[in-house]
Write a protein that holds these residues in place. Sequence first.
Motif, PDB file in Angstrom:
ATOM      1  N   ILE A  39     -14.793 -13.862  -5.547  1.00  0.00           N
ATOM      2  CA  ILE A  39     -15.334 -14.735  -4.511  1.00  0.00           C
ATOM      3  C   ILE A  39     -16.289 -15.715  -5.178  1.00  0.00           C
ATOM      4  O   ILE A  39     -17.246 -15.304  -5.844  1.00  0.00           O
ATOM      5  N   SER A  40     -16.054 -17.012  -5.011  1.00  0.00           N
ATOM      6  CA  SER A  40     -16.940 -18.022  -5.585  1.00  0.00           C
ATOM      7  C   SER A  40     -18.110 -18.284  -4.645  1.00  0.00           C
ATOM      8  O   SER A  40     -17.924 -18.799  -3.534  1.00  0.00           O
ATOM      9  N   LEU A  41     -19.308 -17.943  -5.090  1.00  0.00           N
ATOM     10  CA  LEU A  41     -20.493 -18.190  -4.267  1.00  0.00           C
ATOM     11  C   LEU A  41     -20.864 -19.670  -4.269  1.00  0.00           C
ATOM     12  O   LEU A  41     -21.305 -20.205  -3.249  1.00  0.00           O
ATOM     13  N   SER A  42     -20.696 -20.329  -5.409  1.00  0.00           N
ATOM     14  CA  SER A  42     -21.089 -21.740  -5.491  1.00  0.00           C
ATOM     15  C   SER A  42     -20.198 -22.631  -4.629  1.00  0.00           C
ATOM     16  O   SER A  42     -20.620 -23.716  -4.222  1.00  0.00           O
ATOM     17  N   ASN A  43     -18.981 -22.171  -4.343  1.00  0.00           N
ATOM     18  CA  ASN A  43     -18.093 -22.906  -3.428  1.00  0.00           C
ATOM     19  C   ASN A  43     -18.228 -22.412  -1.991  1.00  0.00           C
ATOM     20  O   ASN A  43     -17.537 -22.922  -1.099  1.00  0.00           O
ATOM     21  N   GLY A  44     -19.063 -21.395  -1.790  1.00  0.00           N
ATOM     22  CA  GLY A  44     -19.257 -20.857  -0.448  1.00  0.00           C
ATOM     23  C   GLY A  44     -18.079 -20.056   0.063  1.00  0.00           C
ATOM     24  O   GLY A  44     -17.906 -19.914   1.284  1.00  0.00           O
ATOM     25  N   ASP A  45     -17.259 -19.505  -0.847  1.00  0.00           N
ATOM     26  CA  ASP A  45     -16.105 -18.716  -0.400  1.00  0.00           C
ATOM     27  C   ASP A  45     -16.535 -17.466   0.357  1.00  0.00           C
ATOM     28  O   ASP A  45     -15.748 -16.918   1.144  1.00  0.00           O
ATOM     29  N   ASN A  46     -17.758 -17.016   0.135  1.00  0.00           N
ATOM     30  CA  ASN A  46     -18.272 -15.865   0.883  1.00  0.00           C
ATOM     31  C   ASN A  46     -18.582 -16.222   2.329  1.00  0.00           C
ATOM     32  O   ASN A  46     -18.893 -15.343   3.133  1.00  0.00           O
ATOM     33  N   PHE A  47     -18.488 -17.503   2.674  1.00  0.00           N
ATOM     34  CA  PHE A  47     -18.696 -17.939   4.053  1.00  0.00           C
ATOM     35  C   PHE A  47     -17.381 -18.256   4.761  1.00  0.00           C
ATOM     36  O   PHE A  47     -17.390 -18.692   5.913  1.00  0.00           O
ATOM     37  N   ALA A  48     -16.269 -18.054   4.081  1.00  0.00           N
ATOM     38  CA  ALA A  48     -14.977 -18.290   4.723  1.00  0.00           C
ATOM     39  C   ALA A  48     -14.780 -17.308   5.873  1.00  0.00           C
ATOM     40  O   ALA A  48     -15.193 -16.146   5.780  1.00  0.00           O
ATOM     41  N   PRO A  49     -14.179 -17.734   6.966  1.00  0.00           N
ATOM     42  CA  PRO A  49     -13.964 -16.822   8.101  1.00  0.00           C
ATOM     43  C   PRO A  49     -13.255 -15.532   7.702  1.00  0.00           C
ATOM     44  O   PRO A  49     -13.562 -14.461   8.226  1.00  0.00           O
ATOM     45  N   GLU A  50     -12.319 -15.635   6.754  1.00  0.00           N
ATOM     46  CA  GLU A  50     -11.575 -14.452   6.329  1.00  0.00           C
ATOM     47  C   GLU A  50     -12.500 -13.441   5.649  1.00  0.00           C
ATOM     48  O   GLU A  50     -12.324 -12.232   5.797  1.00  0.00           O
ATOM     49  N   ASN A  57     -22.113 -10.168   6.886  1.00  0.00           N
ATOM     50  CA  ASN A  57     -23.334 -10.736   6.312  1.00  0.00           C
ATOM     51  C   ASN A  57     -23.032 -11.868   5.329  1.00  0.00           C
ATOM     52  O   ASN A  57     -23.950 -12.562   4.891  1.00  0.00           O
ATOM     53  N   GLY A  58     -21.763 -12.022   4.959  1.00  0.00           N
ATOM     54  CA  GLY A  58     -21.408 -13.053   4.007  1.00  0.00           C
ATOM     55  C   GLY A  58     -21.948 -12.803   2.614  1.00  0.00           C
ATOM     56  O   GLY A  58     -22.147 -13.732   1.833  1.00  0.00           O
ATOM     57  N   THR A  59     -22.163 -11.535   2.274  1.00  0.00           N
ATOM     58  CA  THR A  59     -22.703 -11.182   0.967  1.00  0.00           C
ATOM     59  C   THR A  59     -21.633 -10.545   0.095  1.00  0.00           C
ATOM     60  O   THR A  59     -20.615 -10.067   0.587  1.00  0.00           O
ATOM     61  N   VAL A  60     -21.880 -10.546  -1.189  1.00  0.00           N
ATOM     62  CA  VAL A  60     -20.982  -9.937  -2.165  1.00  0.00           C
ATOM     63  C   VAL A  60     -21.826  -8.969  -2.982  1.00  0.00           C
ATOM     64  O   VAL A  60     -22.936  -9.332  -3.393  1.00  0.00           O
ATOM     65  N   PRO A  61     -21.350  -7.733  -3.199  1.00  0.00           N
ATOM     66  CA  PRO A  61     -19.985  -7.235  -3.117  1.00  0.00           C
ATOM     67  C   PRO A  61     -19.608  -6.662  -1.743  1.00  0.00           C
ATOM     68  O   PRO A  61     -20.464  -6.484  -0.866  1.00  0.00           O
ATOM     69  N   SER A  62     -18.323  -6.348  -1.637  1.00  0.00           N
ATOM     70  CA  SER A  62     -17.774  -5.543  -0.544  1.00  0.00           C
ATOM     71  C   SER A  62     -16.679  -4.663  -1.143  1.00  0.00           C
ATOM     72  O   SER A  62     -16.179  -4.936  -2.241  1.00  0.00           O
ATOM     73  N   LEU A  63     -16.311  -3.618  -0.401  1.00  0.00           N
ATOM     74  CA  LEU A  63     -15.243  -2.716  -0.857  1.00  0.00           C
ATOM     75  C   LEU A  63     -14.423  -2.284   0.339  1.00  0.00           C
ATOM     76  O   LEU A  63     -14.969  -1.939   1.393  1.00  0.00           O
ATOM     77  N   THR A  64     -13.103  -2.340   0.173  1.00  0.00           N
ATOM     78  CA  THR A  64     -12.186  -1.842   1.197  1.00  0.00           C
ATOM     79  C   THR A  64     -11.253  -0.807   0.572  1.00  0.00           C
ATOM     80  O   THR A  64     -10.984  -0.846  -0.634  1.00  0.00           O
ATOM     81  N   ALA A  65     -10.796   0.117   1.389  1.00  0.00           N
ATOM     82  CA  ALA A  65      -9.863   1.151   0.923  1.00  0.00           C
ATOM     83  C   ALA A  65      -9.059   1.649   2.106  1.00  0.00           C
ATOM     84  O   ALA A  65      -9.541   1.642   3.248  1.00  0.00           O
ATOM     85  N   PRO A  66      -7.819   2.094   1.872  1.00  0.00           N
ATOM     86  CA  PRO A  66      -6.985   2.610   2.965  1.00  0.00           C
ATOM     87  C   PRO A  66      -7.648   3.752   3.723  1.00  0.00           C
ATOM     88  O   PRO A  66      -7.414   3.914   4.929  1.00  0.00           O
ATOM     89  N   SER A  67      -8.453   4.539   3.045  1.00  0.00           N
ATOM     90  CA  SER A  67      -9.081   5.691   3.690  1.00  0.00           C
ATOM     91  C   SER A  67     -10.330   5.332   4.492  1.00  0.00           C
ATOM     92  O   SER A  67     -10.866   6.177   5.217  1.00  0.00           O
ATOM     93  N   LEU A  68     -10.794   4.107   4.371  1.00  0.00           N
ATOM     94  CA  LEU A  68     -12.018   3.690   5.059  1.00  0.00           C
ATOM     95  C   LEU A  68     -11.691   3.041   6.402  1.00  0.00           C
ATOM     96  O   LEU A  68     -10.799   2.196   6.488  1.00  0.00           O
TER      97      LEU A  68
END
Length: 283
Positions: A39-50, A57-68
Amino acid sequence: MADKFTIYSSGESQWVGVMHLALVEKGLKKDIDYNVKEISLSNGDNFAPEYIAINPNGTVPSLTAPSLSKPITESADILRWIDARGTKTLAPEDAARSKEILDLMHSPSMSTNLILFQARDADEMAYKKGSAWNAFLEGRQTRLDKELAAQPTHPFYVSKTAENLSVTSLYRADVGPTHEDFYKMTDGMYRTLAAGLDKLDSLIALPYAAGSRVSEADYNTVPWLAHAMMGADTPVADVQDFGPLERLIQKTVPDFKIGSKIKEWWSNIAKTEAFKEVYPVLH
């Protein structure tokens, strides 16, 4: 077999260091145990709707997993989830001490944004305006303005756009009397930062932050200090040089010094394999 998970990371993010130190500690491998999405912070990719759908919160890091059932969006929680894969190795010996350290390092009063973006006088402000941090703020502002225009009532974009603009507008303005309140606020925040580092020194147990072995207390403190040193213009390869950070704080608190326990702890933790892999240079 444990499920393959996905981490959302960025070379520009301070707190991704917590996650990456834990990944190395556990011996987990990219593309085998987990996937990485940058995720590019300087391009604001952390603010993309996706991405906001993953981390509100629009912060990095994040973690996803099938079990979560939902993503994990706090770095300390991500470390604990990673550590729970197999035998836990990062649980602190002194849980109370560790909690105090984590609470301190993640407190708003210790935000390294102070070092990166703020100024105490006209000279500092002019220097920051000519630095890469100006472009970083503008990149974020451009993305936020775009997303706010598309979703003008979205509470995240309304508040975050205004928050970023409160600093960006000072960078856009000619340096002058309008900055005086900003300078005074920044000076007070440096006093708070100095007091926080003194508290950290009093909390460190040695040889590691919360006792005789490396724990989550260490891996939630290393990224903060490495980022603060980098932000103070320490040459990035000089990972043991506290001089630039001390001199930056001494402008407000003349007798400030990084404490002896912090220095000894830093020397100890820098010898670990995880530190060497994640922090060959300050970032």
